[in-house]
Design an enzyme around this catalytic site. Sequence first.
Site, PDB file in Angstrom:
ATOM      1  CE1 TYR A 131     -11.630  15.400   3.930  1.00 29.50           C
ATOM      2  CE2 TYR A 131     -10.203  13.629   3.163  1.00 29.50           C
ATOM      3  CZ  TYR A 131     -10.469  14.976   3.315  1.00 29.50           C
ATOM      4  OH  TYR A 131      -9.553  15.901   2.861  1.00 29.50           O
ATOM      5  CG  ASP A 154      -7.797  21.298  -0.946  1.00 32.47           C
ATOM      6  OD1 ASP A 154      -7.180  21.991  -1.785  1.00 32.47           O
ATOM      7  OD2 ASP A 154      -7.899  21.606   0.252  1.00 32.47           O
ATOM      8  CG  LEU A 159     -20.396  15.067   8.715  1.00 38.26           C
ATOM      9  CD1 LEU A 159     -21.743  15.519   8.177  1.00 38.26           C
ATOM     10  CD2 LEU A 159     -20.582  14.289  10.021  1.00 38.26           C
ATOM     11  CB  SER A 160     -14.795  16.508   7.576  1.00 39.30           C
ATOM     12  OG  SER A 160     -14.853  15.706   8.744  1.00 39.30           O
ATOM     13  CG  ASN A 219     -15.763   4.868   6.518  1.00 42.20           C
ATOM     14  OD1 ASN A 219     -16.877   4.450   6.813  1.00 42.20           O
ATOM     15  ND2 ASN A 219     -15.012   5.529   7.376  1.00 42.20           N
ATOM     16  NE  ARG A 258       0.739  24.560  -9.164  1.00 40.36           N
ATOM     17  CZ  ARG A 258       1.308  24.218 -10.313  1.00 40.36           C
ATOM     18  NH1 ARG A 258       2.419  23.512 -10.333  1.00 40.36           N
ATOM     19  NH2 ARG A 258       0.734  24.573 -11.458  1.00 40.36           N
ATOM     20  CG  ASP A 266     -15.077   4.427  13.694  1.00 44.96           C
ATOM     21  OD1 ASP A 266     -15.558   3.486  14.354  1.00 44.96           O
ATOM     22  OD2 ASP A 266     -15.627   5.534  13.587  1.00 44.96           O
TER      23      ASP A 266
END
Length: 283
Positions: A184, A171, A186-187, A141, A152, A68
């Site tokens: 990403y 994050d 979905l994760s 994507n 941090r 991909d």
Amino acid sequence: MKLYLLPNPQRDPDFQYTHQAARLCAEAGADVLLPPSVPLPPDCPAAAARSAVLSDILPDVIAVLGGDGTLLRASREAAPLGIPMIGVNLGNVGFLTELDRRSLPQLARVVSGDYQIESRMMLRASLLRDGCEIYSACALNDCIITRGETFRNISLRLSSDAQEIKTFSGDGLVVSTPTGSTAYSLSAGGPVVDPEASVFVVTPICAHALYAKSFVLSSRREIRVESRNDAGKAVRLSCDGVDSIPMYPGDAAVVTKSELSTRLIRLSGNDFFEKLNSKLSER
């Protein structure tokens, strides 16, 4: 048909599959071109392209051999030229690819014109500093704003059409197309979206908030993400994992729907959910 084979040397280090694909396509009647850096296969009428730049080659079709990530990188050059691509998965997941090592002979169908083309929405991301655009890129994507090397949390302000949605720390944040909703996003806990939809999925990454969930927004909207961090907290902007651009306090990433689209060759119809279940069950 002029068919350009674009391999990933890390996935096909000895170009075994690239050479096999070249022979199959040449036997089917294609004029096969390979990048100048790839050795020509023996006993095959493939030729070396005079340049590695797609606008110099202008093939009818690109067959991308890798995964991909390889196809995402190729889409940056192929989309502005309107060149359709077919992916051959030599990697791990392969959500975007149509074929794998075992189904290479199916490339003969591409040469004969026996395929459909699926158009995928892309996004355009730009980085603004002091009101001036200093970077822009299109992505198939996603666009990701995330912390740099620091451990941090970073603080981000999310707006849509000049109206604030939320300010949160965590994050980072993913703005994805429907195609990128299985990556990403979905994760990070985002939803799976039909690739034929025309929306953005905005998903916070490990947000330090009770109600920091995904937002699904119309692709007609302009999404703005501002860095609200002090100078000691590094923030990075990345599009399709290709670039990593620093964002400083006061900078803003602006995401809109791109005028470009990626054209993907399909041989077996719209089997998105079948592929989704198959790929996710393998992991």
